[in-house]
Design a protein around this motif. Structure first.
Motif, PDB file in Angstrom:
ATOM      1  N   ILE A  52       0.842  -1.215   0.000  1.00  0.00           N
ATOM      2  CA  ILE A  52       0.000   0.000   0.000  1.00  0.00           C
ATOM      3  C   ILE A  52       0.876   1.264   0.000  1.00  0.00           C
ATOM      4  O   ILE A  52       0.591   2.232  -0.708  1.00  0.00           O
ATOM      5  N   PHE A  53       1.939   1.241   0.786  1.00  0.00           N
ATOM      6  CA  PHE A  53       2.829   2.413   0.837  1.00  0.00           C
ATOM      7  C   PHE A  53       3.476   2.641  -0.540  1.00  0.00           C
ATOM      8  O   PHE A  53       3.670   3.775  -0.970  1.00  0.00           O
ATOM      9  N   ASP A  56       0.658   3.869  -2.953  1.00  0.00           N
ATOM     10  CA  ASP A  56       0.329   5.233  -2.516  1.00  0.00           C
ATOM     11  C   ASP A  56      -0.927   5.772  -3.210  1.00  0.00           C
ATOM     12  O   ASP A  56      -0.913   6.839  -3.829  1.00  0.00           O
ATOM     13  N   THR A  61      -5.676   3.098   0.591  1.00  0.00           N
ATOM     14  CA  THR A  61      -5.549   3.545   1.992  1.00  0.00           C
ATOM     15  C   THR A  61      -6.917   3.518   2.665  1.00  0.00           C
ATOM     16  O   THR A  61      -7.067   3.021   3.794  1.00  0.00           O
ATOM     17  N   LYS A 114      -0.157  10.809   3.541  1.00  0.00           N
ATOM     18  CA  LYS A 114       0.541   9.647   2.979  1.00  0.00           C
ATOM     19  C   LYS A 114       0.076   8.406   3.728  1.00  0.00           C
ATOM     20  O   LYS A 114      -0.123   8.453   4.954  1.00  0.00           O
ATOM     21  N   PRO A 115      -0.078   7.260   3.034  1.00  0.00           N
ATOM     22  CA  PRO A 115      -0.523   6.050   3.743  1.00  0.00           C
ATOM     23  C   PRO A 115       0.397   5.671   4.894  1.00  0.00           C
ATOM     24  O   PRO A 115      -0.077   5.137   5.901  1.00  0.00           O
ATOM     25  N   ILE A 119      -2.286   5.284   7.909  1.00  0.00           N
ATOM     26  CA  ILE A 119      -2.669   3.943   8.385  1.00  0.00           C
ATOM     27  C   ILE A 119      -2.227   3.674   9.829  1.00  0.00           C
ATOM     28  O   ILE A 119      -3.049   3.261  10.653  1.00  0.00           O
TER      29      ILE A 119
END
Lengths: 248, 243
Positions: A52-53, A56, A61, A114-115, A119
């Motif tokens: 996921i990062f 992006d 997210t 930003k994830p 998160i």
């Protein structure tokens, strides 16, 4: 940390198992299951987060936060036996606190959008909201039963359900917020919070780590208050039936 | 009314009321007598919808209780419970409870206390610290402050001495005479039931076994249960299954 170093920490699990065998606690099997589950779950989430990062994307997210809130709502709603429609109400309360607190942090540019920030911070907010919700549901039933006669007096005078249950909901909100407030009061004295510890271990400046931790602590206090108040507003009607008679 | 009420206890149906049938003329006092647990309190709770019948219907001024707006019904049909539960706060808070719930001007608390012979100094006292007799009178005043047109009294003078009970009796009867209040009065005190009642119902084991004008009920009881009650041969716990 290398894989070899991580493997060495299994010695802690082995030590716990040896103690269990020695004292005949019979917990060895549970300990193995717990250790394996924690390893698999954390490794899995590690790879999911890495993906996921890397991607992006806001949708991914949001999906991750949605899954976290659903799991939290499912877990917390198990505490409210006898109250119909608990999952949806708990999820709405958790979602309200997440949207309000995370939304504020993002809108005020306190944390980057930003994830990698959203998160982990969401995890802490949702986790805290989950605990507050579970405590609230547990306490709500107990308070409603303990104050049943008082509610009957108010109802007999023509009180609406919200009037009759006001003291019950207030007491449940207060007791479900106590752990958050108490842990905030002793923060740094009794315990070094997890996120701060993690940042320091990862080599961050302790002052910078403290700043982030304070951000989280304040967000968690707001999150507990928002969750329990919204949940109180959503669940009090379930304490009564259609004729305004106590149903719990 | 014509009602049945039962609950499930330990997986078994337990009948609190079985086919109770009767009507009350406005402005009259009906005294409900009978053993403990016979269903008298349940009967009162059905009248202001704190409980609902499993079968049958309860009509208040021609409308079934479940068709009434609940708040309006409970405001006009006031209940004084057997246990005088005090709300948190002072005596003044308790007396003002109904007015606050309905967002109205608070009552003349001193005047209310005078009605039952209690001193005005009591107003600032925590209600929970009162004696049983004081609580019982405050519970009655709290309901009367709501200006009910039907009053349901459940052993409302059981904790009072003779003198205080007479004051409460006179207060209720004055409201009946002056304001046309209708009263359903549950009591174990047969002398009280005879003094205040226009009509008396004897409830035994969830049934009304006799309902007659009060004088006739006590002077010429028709059923065996009523004869035993009047002669003092009906034990308090006999013939009781409900509450």
């Amino acid at each position: 940390m290398s894989l070899w170093s991580l493997a060495l920490t299994l010695a802690f699990v082995a030590a716990a198992m040896l103690l269990s065998v020695w004292r005949r606690l019979g917990l060895e099997k549970d300990m193995v299951i717990a250790a394996v589950r924690a390893t698999v779950q954390l490794l899995l989430i590690g790879y999911v987060l890495k993906f996921i990062f890397h991607v992006d994307h806001a949708a991914l997210t949001a999906a991750m936060v949605l899954v976290m809130s659903c799991v939290a709502a499912d877990n917390a709603s198990r505490r409210g036996n006898g109250l119909a429609g608990r999952f949806c109400r708990v999820w709405l309360a958790i979602a309200a606190s997440e949207i309000a607190t995370q939304g504020f942090l993002l809108a005020a540019h306190v944390v980057p959008s930003k994830p990698a920030y959203i998160i982990p911070i969401s995890g802490m907010i949702i986790g805290n909201a989950m605990v507050a919700s579970a405590l609230f549901l547990n306490r709500l039933r107990a308070e409603a039963q303990a104050r049943r006669d008082e509610m009957l007096v108010l109802l007999s005078l023509g009180a609406t359900p919200i009037q009759a249950s006001g003291a019950v909901v207030k007491a449940a909100v207060k007791s479900s917020m106590i752990p958050t407030i108490d842990s905030t009061k002793t923060m740094g004295l009794v315990q070094l919070p997890g996120m701060m510890t993690g940042q320091i271990l990862a080599g961050a400046d302790p002052i910078q780590a403290v700043r982030y931790q304070l951000l989280i602590v304040f967000a968690l206090m707001a999150s507990a208050a928002i969750t329990t108040l919204v949940l109180g507003f959503l669940t009090y009607p379930r304490l009564f039936n259609e004729y305004h008679q106590p149903a719990v | 009314m014509d009602v049945h009420r039962r609950i499930v206890v330990d997986g078994r149906d337990r009948h609190l009321l079985r086919g109770v049938n009767g009507s009350v003329t406005p402005g009259r006092v009906v005294t409900l007598v009978g053993p403990s647990g016979a269903g008298k309190s349940t009967l009162l709770s059905l009248c202001n919808l704190l409980q609902t019948p499993d079968e049958g219907a309860v009509f208040v001024w021609g409308w079934e209780v479940r068709q009434w707006p609940v708040r309006e019904l409970r405001r006009r049909v006031g209940l004084v419970m057997q246990q005088p539960v005090m709300l948190p706060g002072t005596v003044a808070d308790n007396l003002a409870a109904a007015a606050r719930l309905h967002a109205e001007a608070e009552p003349d608390n001193r005047g209310l206390l005078r009605l039952v012979g209690l001193p005005a100094e009591l107003l600032a006292r925590p209600a929970g610290a009162l004696s049983g007799g004081e609580k019982q009178r405050i519970a009655l005043l709290r309901t009367l402050a709501n200006r009910p047109e039907i009053l349901l009294l459940d052993e409302a003078t059981s904790a009072l001495d003779r003198e205080s009970a007479a004051v409460v009796e006179e207060l209720v009867l004055r409201r009946v005479r002056d304001e046309g209040l209708t009263v359903l009065w549950v009591t174990h005190d047969l002398a009280l039931a005879r003094r205040v009642g226009d009509e008396t119902w004897l409830v035994v084991d969830g049934r009304v076994v006799e309902q007659r004008p009060t004088a006739a009920f006590f002077d010429d009881p028709q059923s065996e249960w009523a004869r035993r009650l009047v002669r003092g041969h009906l034990a308090p716990a006999e013939g009781g299954e409900g509450t």
